[in-house]
Every structure is written in structure tokens, then in C-alpha cells.
Design a protein around this motif. Structure first.
Motif, short mmCIF file in Angstrom:
data_model
loop_
_atom_site.label_atom_id
_atom_site.label_comp_id
_atom_site.label_asym_id
_atom_site.label_seq_id
_atom_site.Cartn_x
_atom_site.Cartn_y
_atom_site.Cartn_z
N HIS A 63 -1.79 1.37 17.99
CA HIS A 63 -1.28 0.25 17.18
C HIS A 63 0.01 -0.35 17.76
O HIS A 63 0.91 -0.75 17.03
CB HIS A 63 -1.03 0.71 15.73
CG HIS A 63 -2.25 1.23 15.04
ND1 HIS A 63 -2.20 1.89 13.84
CD2 HIS A 63 -3.57 1.17 15.40
CE1 HIS A 63 -3.44 2.24 13.48
NE2 HIS A 63 -4.28 1.81 14.42
N GLY A 217 1.79 3.84 -0.37
CA GLY A 217 0.35 3.63 -0.36
C GLY A 217 -0.40 4.34 -1.47
O GLY A 217 -1.63 4.37 -1.44
N GLY A 248 2.03 8.87 6.54
CA GLY A 248 0.66 8.52 6.21
C GLY A 248 -0.02 9.62 5.44
O GLY A 248 0.46 10.75 5.34
N SER A 249 -1.17 9.28 4.87
CA SER A 249 -1.95 10.25 4.12
C SER A 249 -2.72 11.15 5.09
O SER A 249 -3.15 10.72 6.16
CB SER A 249 -2.93 9.53 3.19
OG SER A 249 -3.85 10.43 2.63
N ASP A 254 -8.13 7.49 3.65
CA ASP A 254 -7.02 7.00 2.83
C ASP A 254 -7.30 5.57 2.37
O ASP A 254 -7.44 4.67 3.20
CB ASP A 254 -5.73 7.07 3.65
CG ASP A 254 -4.56 6.38 2.96
OD1 ASP A 254 -4.54 6.37 1.72
OD2 ASP A 254 -3.68 5.86 3.66
N ASP A 257 -5.01 2.71 3.78
CA ASP A 257 -5.28 2.45 5.20
C ASP A 257 -6.55 1.62 5.35
O ASP A 257 -6.61 0.68 6.16
CB ASP A 257 -5.42 3.78 5.94
CG ASP A 257 -5.61 3.60 7.44
OD1 ASP A 257 -4.98 2.68 8.01
OD2 ASP A 257 -6.39 4.34 8.04
N CYS A 260 -5.89 -2.04 4.54
CA CYS A 260 -5.23 -2.74 5.65
C CYS A 260 -6.25 -3.08 6.74
O CYS A 260 -6.32 -4.23 7.20
CB CYS A 260 -4.10 -1.89 6.22
SG CYS A 260 -2.69 -1.65 5.10
N GLU A 261 -7.03 -2.10 7.16
CA GLU A 261 -7.97 -2.33 8.26
C GLU A 261 -9.02 -3.36 7.90
O GLU A 261 -9.37 -4.21 8.73
CB GLU A 261 -8.64 -1.01 8.64
CG GLU A 261 -7.68 -0.01 9.28
CD GLU A 261 -8.42 1.08 10.03
OE1 GLU A 261 -9.66 0.97 10.18
OE2 GLU A 261 -7.77 2.03 10.48
N VAL A 266 -2.89 -3.56 9.43
CA VAL A 266 -2.75 -2.21 9.96
C VAL A 266 -1.62 -1.52 9.19
O VAL A 266 -0.72 -2.17 8.67
CB VAL A 266 -2.43 -2.23 11.48
CG1 VAL A 266 -1.07 -2.87 11.75
CG2 VAL A 266 -2.50 -0.84 12.09
N GLU A 267 -1.71 -0.20 9.09
CA GLU A 267 -0.61 0.59 8.55
C GLU A 267 0.40 0.86 9.65
O GLU A 267 0.04 1.26 10.76
CB GLU A 267 -1.12 1.94 8.02
CG GLU A 267 -1.54 1.94 6.58
CD GLU A 267 -1.81 3.35 6.08
OE1 GLU A 267 -1.98 3.51 4.86
OE2 GLU A 267 -1.86 4.30 6.88
N TYR A 317 -7.71 -1.63 19.33
CA TYR A 317 -7.79 -1.72 17.87
C TYR A 317 -7.96 -3.20 17.55
O TYR A 317 -7.05 -4.00 17.76
CB TYR A 317 -6.50 -1.17 17.26
CG TYR A 317 -6.40 -1.26 15.75
CD1 TYR A 317 -6.79 -0.20 14.94
CD2 TYR A 317 -5.89 -2.40 15.14
CE1 TYR A 317 -6.68 -0.27 13.56
CE2 TYR A 317 -5.77 -2.48 13.76
CZ TYR A 317 -6.17 -1.42 12.98
OH TYR A 317 -6.04 -1.50 11.61
#
Length: 359
Positions: A63, A217, A248-249, A254, A257, A260-261, A266-267, A317
Motif C-alpha cells: 500500500h 474501524g 488493524g484487526s 475485517d 477493511d 475500504c477495498e 485502502v486502510e 494493489y
């Protein structure tokens, strides 16, 4: 109803996306009409929308910013049809951005909240410009709009952030912590409801729409929306959702996440020392998205469709934001004066992507 490109699941080295197609009054192509006049015929040119512009985020697997991708290396495939290059590719650059910043003030012991005022105000230092607009929301048990589509100069952002963080600052001074109590926080974190509401409001604004969420989140108080309806609304309404979190989880599925995707974001992760830099990098990511253009085929029918975006001989990504545009008008297509575009549109395949059911 228009046509929406919305994400679904990974596919090869790119990303597979669902498309919602709906009929509008306007179709596609060029229609030319000639009417008699006293001395000479008058030609009338009618222009119809048939071009899709898809914002595409391309990062390394970690990322991070990657080397610019030559336009000729992009490929897209509709409904698993033939992979073809887009008609045109460009960087997003200084396209106007409508950004909403959602600050979750109900995160116990967050190390980001003490620095968030300074970091958001810092976006005026070159990241955001006069062509952009910023809205700021503070989320407690209720959601408060503290700034609506303001020009992102330092003074305006500073004033808005003072208002956004006022309740949190009072709790800090009275010694009650970031929230009234951890138990109350767990019972009163309507994150999905807040994301759904802000996404709906962003849809009414012009420009490239981006929602930045500073949170952990986690949701535990929503009663109107689920994580699934949030990502679906983001896809339909062309809002890319980015998350800025401390950690993050551990759950590979998650929900935040996934939101976002599946909306083209993105996270990202930050500490109190890196929050300012992370927000600056986030805006740079948006500016460096690729805009992939291609004409809509006359064969498209209303419903869910898919688009796979990939890069030749490359791994990255890749996430694409949803877009909406009209399908062909049968009356226009049947008109003998309609001039069809010379550029061939991508041919759709026969495969359809079924979305997973909401939990």
C-alpha cells in the motif's frame, strides 16, 4: 437510473467489479439531423453520453506509492470478456476533490485523537487546494456536521477542528478519558450508520468524492446500516472510503477493511507521530489515481456487470471507485442519423458476478 461500476472480488492481478446498469432518457453516440431552411439545410448535432471514467487506485502490495504505470500496460475486461486497453488513461492530478473527514471520538485511549486537529489543519499545506472542498463530521453517540464543503485553508480547517473536538477536549479536561466510559463507548459506536449517512451526503457533491475515516474501524451501536450496506452505498454513489487507524484487526475478513477495498480505498495505519504524514500521503494517493476511460458498448443491458482491471506483467494493489453513466437508448440506436463512435467499445462477456449476501 444510471449505470454504476461497483467492486466485487479479486480477479487475477487486478480487481473484479460489479456494474449496475440502468436506463436513462439519454443514450449514446452522435445523432445528426438536417432540416430545410430558406437557403441551405441546417445540420443539428446531438451529443449523447457513452464514456466511462473510472478512478483507479494503484499501489504496491504494501500500500505504498509505486513507479508510474505506462498507460499502455493497463487492461480491462467486462463480464470476463476479452481484455483490452482503455481508450485513454491519465493521472487524476488536480481534479477537484470533495472530501469528508469523519472523526470517531469514541475510541478509548486513542493516540490519534490528541493529534488529529493539527494533522487535519495541516492538509492546507499543499495537499488540498482552492478547487477542493472539505466537510468535517464528529462522531460520538450522535453525528455532528461541523463544517460543510469549506475551502481547505488553514484558518477554516483550524476553526472546524476546534468545534469537532470540543466535546472530546472537555472529557479530557474533566478526567473522564476519551469517552464517558469504555462500556458506554462499546455500546455507542454507530460507525456503520455514520459512514452510510456521510456517503449519502457526499453523493450530492461534485468532484471526486472521498471519505476519510479516523477511527478504530469498530462498530457496536448502528441500527440503520450494516457494513455490507455501507460498502454497497459507497460503490453506487461513487465514494472512495479510506480508513486511518492505529492498529488493524486480526480478522482477515475485517468488515472495515472490506468497506475500504470494495469502494476503491485502502486502510492506512498511523501513530501520533505519523498521523500528519499519513493524511498528506492519503491525499497524494488520491491525486495519483489513474482515470481509465472507455466507451460503453451498445450491447450493455441494465443489471449487474463486472470489470476486471489489471496491469501487464505487473503485480499491484488495484482498487477502482464506482461510477455511474447511462446505457444506450434504443430509440437513439435505431435512428438512422445516429453516428456511432469510431473507437470500438470493450465487448462484454457472459459471466456475471454475484455479490455475497450480507451478514
Amino acid at each position: 437510473m444510471g449505470r454504476r461500476l461497483v467492486p466485487s472480488q479479486s480477479f487475477g492481478s487486478g480487481w473484479l467489479w460489479r456494474v449496475w446498469l440502468g436506463l436513462l432518457g439519454a443514450g449514446c453516440g452522435w445523432a445528426q439531423q438536417t432540416s430545410p431552411a430558406n437557403d441551405a439545410p441546417i445540420t443539428t448535432l446531438h451529443v449523447y453520453t457513452n464514456l466511462a471514467q473510472v478512478p483507479t487506485l494503484v499501489l504496491t502490495k504494501r500500500h505504498k506509492e509505486m513507479t508510474p504505470v505506462p498507460p499502455a500496460q493497463f487492461r480491462l475486461s467486462l463480464d470476463s470478456g476479452p481484455a483490452v486497453p482503455p481508450t485513454y488513461v491519465r493521472m487524476e492530478g488536480d481534479d477537484p476533490i470533495s472530501m469528508a473527514i469523519l472523526i470517531d471520538t469514541m475510541v478509548p485511549k486513542s493516540e490519534l485523537l490528541p493529534r488529529v486537529q493539527e494533522a487535519v489543519t495541516g492538509l492546507a499545506r499543499g495537499s488540498l487546494g482552492p478547487q477542493d472542498r472539505v466537510s468535517i463530521y464528529a462522531m460520538g453517540c450522535d453525528l455532528t456536521l461541523v463544517a460543510d464543503q469549506i475551502t481547505p485553508d488553514a484558518k477554516s480547517l483550524e476553526n472546524a477542528m476546534n468545534t469537532a473536538m470540543a466535546a472530546w477536549a472537555i472529557r479530557q479536561r474533566t478526567g473522564s478519558g476519551v469517552t464517558v466510559s469504555n462500556a458506554h463507548s462499546r455500546a455507542c459506536k454507530p460507525l456503520w450508520d455514520a459512514l452510510s449517512y456521510v456517503t449519502e451526503k457526499l453523493h450530492q457533491q461534485p468532484g471526486r468524492r472521498v471519505l476519510v475515516t479516523i477511527s478504530d474501524g469498530a462498530d457496536s451501536g448502528s441500527n440503520k446500516a450494516t457494513w455490507w450496506t455501507v460498502q454497497e452505498r459507497g460503490q453506487i454513489e461513487s465514494v472512495a472510503i479510506f480508513g486511518v487507524l492505529t492498529t488493524g484487526s486480526a480478522d482477515p475478513e475485517d468488515p472495515f477493511d472490506i468497506i475500504c477495498e470494495l469502494t476503491g480505498g485502502v486502510e492506512l495505519f498511523a501513530t501520533k507521530r505519523t498521523l500528519d504524514q499519513t493524511l498528506q500521503e492519503l491525499v497524494t494517493m488520491v491525486r495519483q489515481r489513474y482515470i481509465l476511460e472507455f466507451p460503453r458498448s451498445d450491447d450493455f443491458k441494465p443489471g449487474h456487470h463486472s470489470i476486471a482491471v489489471s496491469i501487464l506483467n505487473g503485480k499491484a494493489y488495484i482498487r477502482t471507485t464506482g461510477v455511474t453513466f447511462p446505457v444506450a437508448n434504443p430509440k437513439v440506436l435505431a435512428d438512422p442519423t445516429t453516428l456511432h463512435p469510431e473507437v470500438e467499445a470493450p465487448k462484454p462477456g457472459s459471466r456475471r458476478v454475484l455479490p455475497p449476501p450480507p451478514n
